[in-house]
Motif scaffolding. Structure first.
Motif, PDB file in Angstrom:
ATOM      1  N   PRO A 117       0.796  -1.239   0.000  1.00  0.00           N
ATOM      2  CA  PRO A 117       0.000   0.000   0.000  1.00  0.00           C
ATOM      3  C   PRO A 117       0.826   1.285   0.000  1.00  0.00           C
ATOM      4  O   PRO A 117       0.359   2.308  -0.497  1.00  0.00           O
ATOM      5  CB  PRO A 117      -0.827  -0.122   1.289  1.00  0.00           C
ATOM      6  N   VAL A 118       2.041   1.247   0.530  1.00  0.00           N
ATOM      7  CA  VAL A 118       2.845   2.483   0.543  1.00  0.00           C
ATOM      8  C   VAL A 118       3.179   2.941  -0.869  1.00  0.00           C
ATOM      9  O   VAL A 118       3.561   4.097  -1.079  1.00  0.00           O
ATOM     10  CB  VAL A 118       4.152   2.306   1.353  1.00  0.00           C
ATOM     11  N   SER A 119       3.034   2.038  -1.834  1.00  0.00           N
ATOM     12  CA  SER A 119       3.319   2.392  -3.229  1.00  0.00           C
ATOM     13  C   SER A 119       2.397   3.497  -3.737  1.00  0.00           C
ATOM     14  O   SER A 119       2.750   4.229  -4.663  1.00  0.00           O
ATOM     15  CB  SER A 119       3.168   1.164  -4.130  1.00  0.00           C
ATOM     16  N   CYS A 133       6.157   1.401   7.129  1.00  0.00           N
ATOM     17  CA  CYS A 133       6.185   2.840   6.879  1.00  0.00           C
ATOM     18  C   CYS A 133       7.592   3.283   6.485  1.00  0.00           C
ATOM     19  O   CYS A 133       8.577   2.580   6.725  1.00  0.00           O
ATOM     20  CB  CYS A 133       5.723   3.613   8.121  1.00  0.00           C
ATOM     21  N   TRP A 134       7.649   4.449   5.846  1.00  0.00           N
ATOM     22  CA  TRP A 134       8.914   5.073   5.455  1.00  0.00           C
ATOM     23  C   TRP A 134       9.342   6.110   6.492  1.00  0.00           C
ATOM     24  O   TRP A 134       8.506   6.812   7.057  1.00  0.00           O
ATOM     25  CB  TRP A 134       8.777   5.789   4.112  1.00  0.00           C
ATOM     26  N   ILE A 190      10.251  12.550   3.611  1.00  0.00           N
ATOM     27  CA  ILE A 190       9.886  11.291   4.262  1.00  0.00           C
ATOM     28  C   ILE A 190       9.741  10.170   3.242  1.00  0.00           C
ATOM     29  O   ILE A 190      10.204   9.064   3.459  1.00  0.00           O
ATOM     30  CB  ILE A 190       8.570  11.447   5.053  1.00  0.00           C
ATOM     31  N   LEU A 191       9.104  10.457   2.101  1.00  0.00           N
ATOM     32  CA  LEU A 191       8.903   9.437   1.075  1.00  0.00           C
ATOM     33  C   LEU A 191       9.982   9.535  -0.002  1.00  0.00           C
ATOM     34  O   LEU A 191      10.263  10.621  -0.511  1.00  0.00           O
ATOM     35  CB  LEU A 191       7.537   9.601   0.416  1.00  0.00           C
ATOM     36  N   PRO A 192      10.591   8.427  -0.363  1.00  0.00           N
ATOM     37  CA  PRO A 192      11.550   8.450  -1.475  1.00  0.00           C
ATOM     38  C   PRO A 192      10.829   8.484  -2.815  1.00  0.00           C
ATOM     39  O   PRO A 192       9.810   7.823  -2.988  1.00  0.00           O
ATOM     40  CB  PRO A 192      12.313   7.135  -1.303  1.00  0.00           C
ATOM     41  N   TYR A 193      11.333   9.287  -3.751  1.00  0.00           N
ATOM     42  CA  TYR A 193      10.735   9.266  -5.082  1.00  0.00           C
ATOM     43  C   TYR A 193      11.230   8.036  -5.832  1.00  0.00           C
ATOM     44  O   TYR A 193      12.276   7.472  -5.531  1.00  0.00           O
ATOM     45  CB  TYR A 193      11.025  10.556  -5.853  1.00  0.00           C
ATOM     46  N   CYS A 231      14.517   4.724   5.109  1.00  0.00           N
ATOM     47  CA  CYS A 231      14.361   3.473   5.848  1.00  0.00           C
ATOM     48  C   CYS A 231      12.927   2.985   5.718  1.00  0.00           C
ATOM     49  O   CYS A 231      11.976   3.747   5.964  1.00  0.00           O
ATOM     50  CB  CYS A 231      14.714   3.685   7.319  1.00  0.00           C
ATOM     51  N   PHE A 232      12.775   1.723   5.330  1.00  0.00           N
ATOM     52  CA  PHE A 232      11.458   1.105   5.273  1.00  0.00           C
ATOM     53  C   PHE A 232      11.352   0.098   6.405  1.00  0.00           C
ATOM     54  O   PHE A 232      12.116  -0.878   6.469  1.00  0.00           O
ATOM     55  CB  PHE A 232      11.224   0.412   3.929  1.00  0.00           C
TER      56      PHE A 232
END
Length: 396
Positions: free
Chosen positions: A59-61, A112-113, A71-74, A105-106
Motif C-alpha cells: 500500500p505504501v506504493s 512505513c517510510w 519522508i517518502l523516497p521518489y 528506511c522502510f
C-alpha cells in the motif's frame, strides 16, 4: 541445484533493488521501459511471499508524493538496499531528473517510510554503486556521481546504530573506477566483480573481469590470484552468497553486444572460479535483474534484454504472455524487452519438491493428493493473475 519453476505476472521492473526479510522478498523501485521516469512519484514496493510465490503491491506504493518530500523516497533506479534489524535502508539512485543522496528506511514491522538524519562525511549522490552490510555498517563503493560527472573513487561506511557516515581511507592498489558492478561480503571481506569503467588508453567503455576484495578490518584492497573458469567482464549482473561462496548471474557486455544467462561460483577458500551447471529450464539472457536468496532457494526476477537476443522459442512465449506489444510482429534489433517473470533455483531440492515436479512432468492424477500438496502444486505452476506493472507499450 535445480530451477524448479518459472512464473509470469510479477512486477515488471528493471534496475530495482530487492532484499529478503524473513520469508518475504521486498522489491523497491526500478523502472519499466516506456514509463515517465522524469515524474516525481513515490517509490513503489512489491512483496513476494516465498512460501506461496505470490506477489502483492504494498500500500505504501500509492502514497502521494510531493516534490522535496523528506519522508517518502521518489521512484528511482540504480539505488541500493540493505537489511539491518528487519529494517531496509535505501540509498542513492536516480530518475531522469536527478540523483539522490538521502537515506531512507522502510520498516517491515510498521510498514512505513522514514528518513533518518545522518551526519559525518556524507557521500555525494550517485547511482550504479554497491552497498553491503558488514556488522552494523553499510559499505558503499563505486557508482557514478552526477555532481562531479565522474565515477566515484571512494569507499564510505554508514554506522547504522549511530547514523554517522565515515570515509574509509583504504590502502593498497585500488580497483579501477566503475559502476553497475557487484559486491558481496564474506566474513570480513567485501568481494568486488565486474562493472563498467572508462579505459583511458582505449578511449571507450571497459569491462574488467578481475576479482578484488577489500579487507574491511584493515581497510586494504587486495587483488587475489584466481584460477579456474573466469567469467567474462560484464555489468548489471547479480551476485549473492551461498555457503560462504560468491555466485554471479547474467549481465551485459556492450563491447561484445551480448547479454548473459550463465552462472559462476567463486570459492574464497581456493580462490577458484567455476561454471555452475544447473538442471531445469533456466532464465533467458538478461541484465539489471534482482537475485535474492531465501534459505536454500534463489529468487530471480525482472531485468531486461534486447529483442535481437531473443530466441524464437522465447519470442513466441513472450508474444503469448504479452499480446499488447505490437512491435513484436516486426522485430527491431534495438528494442528492449522488460521481464515480469520469476525463476526459482533450489540449491537443495526436497523430496517433496521433486515429487511435485514429477507429478506435473508425467501429468499424473492430482485429485488423489492431499489438499496441502495440491495447493503447493498450484502455487508452483500458476502465474500471478495480474501483471502488476502496466504493459510495455514503448521501447523507450
Amino acid at each position: 541445484m535445480r530451477w524448479i519453476t518459472h512464473l509470469d505476472g510479477g512486477p515488471k521492473r528493471v534496475n530495482h533493488a530487492a532484499v529478503a526479510v524473513g520469508h518475504k522478498v521486498y522489491s523497491f523501485g526500478g523502472y519499466c521501459t516506456g514509463e515517465d521516469s522524469k515524474a516525481y512519484i513515490s517509490m513503489d514496493v512489491h512483496v513476494l511471499n516465498t512460501s506461496t510465490f505470490r506477489w502483492t503491491k504494498h500500500p505504501v506504493s500509492d502514497l502521494p508524493y510531493f516534490e522535496n518530500d523528506d519522508i517518502l523516497p521518489y521512484k528511482r533506479y540504480g539505488h541500493t538496499a540493505v537489511v539491518y534489524e528487519d529494517k531496509v535502508y535505501i540509498w542513492g539512485g536516480r530518475n531522469d531528473r536527478a540523483s539522490d543522496g538521502v537515506l531512507f528506511c522502510f520498516d517491515t514491522t510498521w510498514h512505513c517510510w522514514t528518513a533518518p538524519k545522518t551526519t559525518g562525511a556524507i557521500p555525494l549522490p550517485r547511482d550504479g554503486h554497491t552497498a553491503c552490510l558488514w556488522k552494523h555498517y553499510m559499505i558503499i563503493f563505486g557508482g557514478y556521481e552526477e555532481e562531479t560527472d565522474s565515477f566515484a573513487d571512494s569507499v564510505y561506511a554508514l554506522d547504522l546504530k549511530k547514523m554517522v557516515w565515515s570515509h574509509f581511507r583504504t590502502e593498497g592498489c585500488t580497483p579501477s573506477l566503475r559502476d553497475f558492478h557487484t559486491a558481496v561480503c564474506i566474513n570480513n571481506r567485501m568481494y568486488l566483480f565486474g562493472g563498467r569503467g572508462d579505459s583511458i588508453l582505449l578511449g571507450q567503455e571497459f569491462y574488467c573481469n578481475m576479482l578484488w576484495f577489500l579487507d574491511l578490518e584493515n581497510c586494504r584492497w587486495v587483488k587475489p590470484e584466481v584460477t579456474g573458469e573466469v567469467p567474462i567482464g560484464r555489468r548489471s549482473h547479480s551476485a549473492f552468497v551461498y555457503n560462504k561462496k560468491m555466485y554471479i548471474f547474467g549481465g551485459y557486455n556492450n563491447l561484445e553486444e551480448k547479454h548473459f544467462n550463465d552462472m559462476y561460483e567463486y570459492d574464497p577458500q581456493t580462490s577458484r572460479w567455476s561454471v555452475v551447471h544447473t538442471v531445469g529450464d533456466k532464465p533467458c539472457e538478461r541484465r539489471r535483474q534482482a537475485c535474492v536468496l531465501v534459505g536454500d532457494r534463489l529468487f530471480l526476477f525482472g531485468g531486461t534484454r534486447y529483442l535481437k537476443n531473443l530466441s524464437m522459442c522465447c519470442l513466441l512465449d513472450y508474444k503469448i504472455s504479452s499480446p499488447q506489444i505490437p512491435y513484436l510482429r516486426e522485430p527491431q534489433e534495438d528494442k528492449l524487452i522488460d521481464h515480469c517473470d520469476l525463476y526459482i533455483l533450489d540449491f537443495k531440492p526436497t523430496l517433496r519438491s521433486l515429487c511435485i515436479l514429477t507429478v506435473r512432468k508425467h501429468k499424473l492424477d492430482e485429485s488423489v493428493l492431499p489438499n496441502t500438496l495440491r495447493m503447493d502444486i498450484m502455487n508452483m505452476f500458476t502465474s500471478n493473475k495480474i501483471t502488476i506493472s502496466r504493459p510495455n507499450k514503448s521501447a523507450g
